[in-house]
Scaffold this active site. Structure first.
Site, PDB file in Angstrom:
ATOM      1  N   SER A 132       0.839  -1.197   0.000  1.00  0.00           N
ATOM      2  CA  SER A 132       0.000   0.000   0.000  1.00  0.00           C
ATOM      3  C   SER A 132       0.877   1.251   0.000  1.00  0.00           C
ATOM      4  CB  SER A 132      -0.959  -0.040   1.201  1.00  0.00           C
ATOM      5  OG  SER A 132      -1.992   0.901   1.032  1.00  0.00           O
TER       6      SER A 132
ATOM      7  N   GLU B 181      -2.485  -2.621  -8.183  1.00  0.00           N
ATOM      8  CA  GLU B 181      -3.681  -2.884  -7.375  1.00  0.00           C
ATOM      9  C   GLU B 181      -4.119  -1.575  -6.762  1.00  0.00           C
ATOM     10  OE1 GLU B 181      -4.173  -2.752  -3.775  1.00  0.00           O
ATOM     11  OE2 GLU B 181      -2.224  -1.798  -3.507  1.00  0.00           O
TER      12      GLU B 181
ATOM     13  N   HIS C  45      -5.353  -5.468  -1.511  1.00  0.00           N
ATOM     14  CA  HIS C  45      -5.960  -5.315  -0.188  1.00  0.00           C
ATOM     15  C   HIS C  45      -7.005  -6.396   0.079  1.00  0.00           C
ATOM     16  CE1 HIS C  45      -4.016  -1.399  -0.549  1.00  0.00           C
ATOM     17  NE2 HIS C  45      -4.263  -1.175   0.727  1.00  0.00           N
TER      18      HIS C  45
END
Length: 353
Positions: A142, A237, A307
């Site tokens: 992330s 992503e 995630h």
């Protein structure tokens, strides 16, 4: 297999077949007992730091530490890991200094406690030269994408995207596959990653693997922390981003000439968004169709990364092989001699329900 048939197969496919044949022999021995709990006598030193947002419940560090110890690591915490400063774990200078402390430690692996936001603020404060002089295996996801790409741009070093200490090891339950793949990757035991890739283009390429969170990738464009990767394999992503925002970010990368330089684009999880009535059928499939038509770079679907519940560990900055066949994708991460006896006994064929 005839010589002609062998010549028609790529090195990636041949490596994959040899590896999966070995795994089939071992599959009967792979039971539902977690294979890495106390499996290693040699503990791998691991250092946890908090380079981004503060951890809401510091008590979860104890849970994560115990779990990681069980998975063969010897854990130590950065002095600022449990802290809080505004929304961050510490001030900018202190969080940047945590990387220097990690570099000078005896740890082989440096694991982020969590993502959130904060790394973009401290990239200019990190001592990249020190990190290059004391190489470690840095892991996170992330927000940590900013560090992964900056490390590659500033030093050329390989780092990893994968689990983070608190969300992946500090909760009541963990995803065992995520944990096992992390352990195997840190110990150079994961050779080929296989996953279902329905709807993918046919590819058979080699290139530098790079990418991560799409929003973080875009945030670095035009900065000294963005690596110039040509003929690479880009994986992406994101979370809580509407499909039109995903398309807008991809459009930025396309118009900046970045996507056209890649040999392939791998799509991971895009989760936790809501469509609206006025979208009128516009969805992620629309974005994928636009990407395929406009950019013209082969697309591979279904990477278990992002995630979601399963999060594979991937090397950023390493040359890998990528091939698709019969709706299965093969990522060749390590080229080993398959005549030797394998130490690991798990089946790495990842299939999502």
């Amino acid at each position: 297999m005839s010589n002609h048939e062998a010549q028609d197969k790529s090195i990636v496919e041949l490596e994959a077949e040899a590896f999966l044949d070995d795994q089939q022999i071992l599959s009967d021995e792979a039971n539902d007992v977690p294979p890495y709990i106390m499996a290693y006598e040699d503990k791998m030193p691991l250092y946890i730091l908090s380079p981004s947002s503060a951890v809401a419940d510091p008590g979860k560090f104890d849970v994560a530490t115990a779990r990681l110890n069980d998975f063969g690591f010897e854990v130590s915490l950065d002095p600022e890991a449990k802290g809080r400063f505004s929304r961050f774990a510490a001030g900018d200078t202190q969080r940047a200094a945590a990387f220097s402390r990690a570099a000078l430690s005896d740890a082989e692996v440096v694991l982020a406690s969590r993502g959130g936001y904060g790394l973009s603020r401290i990239l200019h404060l990190i001592d990249w030269q020190l990190l290059a002089q004391h190489p470690k295996r840095y892991v996170g996801y992330s927000d940590f994408t900013a560090f992964n790409l900056a490390l590659l741009a500033k030093t050329g070093m390989i780092s990893y995207t994968g689990p983070a200490a608190i969300p992946d090891f500090g909760g009541q339950e963990i995803d065992e596959l995520t944990a096992e793949l992390f352990v195997e990757t840190m110990r150079d035991e994961l050779e080929i990653l296989c996953f279902e890739a329905a709807g993918s283009d046919e590819v058979d390429v080699r290139g530098v693997l790079w990418g991560g969170n799409l929003a973080m990738i875009c945030s670095l464009v035009g900065t000294p922390y963005f690596p110039n990767i040509e003929q690479g394999i880009l994986f992406i992503e994101d979370v809580a981003e509407h499909p039109y925002r995903i398309e807008r970010m991809l459009c930025q990368l396309w118009q900046a000439g970045i996507l056209a330089k890649q040999k392939a684009i791998i799509l991971g999880h895009f989760t936790d968004y809501q469509l609206a009535e006025h979208d009128n059928g516009y969805c992620m499939d629309t974005v994928i169709q636009w990407l395929r038509e406009v950019v013209g770079v082969p697309l591979v679907m279904g990477l278990p990364y992002g995630h979601g519940e399963v999060r594979v560990t991937l090397p950023i900055g390493k040359e890998v092989g990528l091939a698709t066949q019969n709706d299965i994708a093969y990522l060749l991460l390590e080229e080993h001699d398959h005549d030797h006896e394998h130490d690991h006994e798990d089946n790495l064929d990842l299939k999502e329900d």
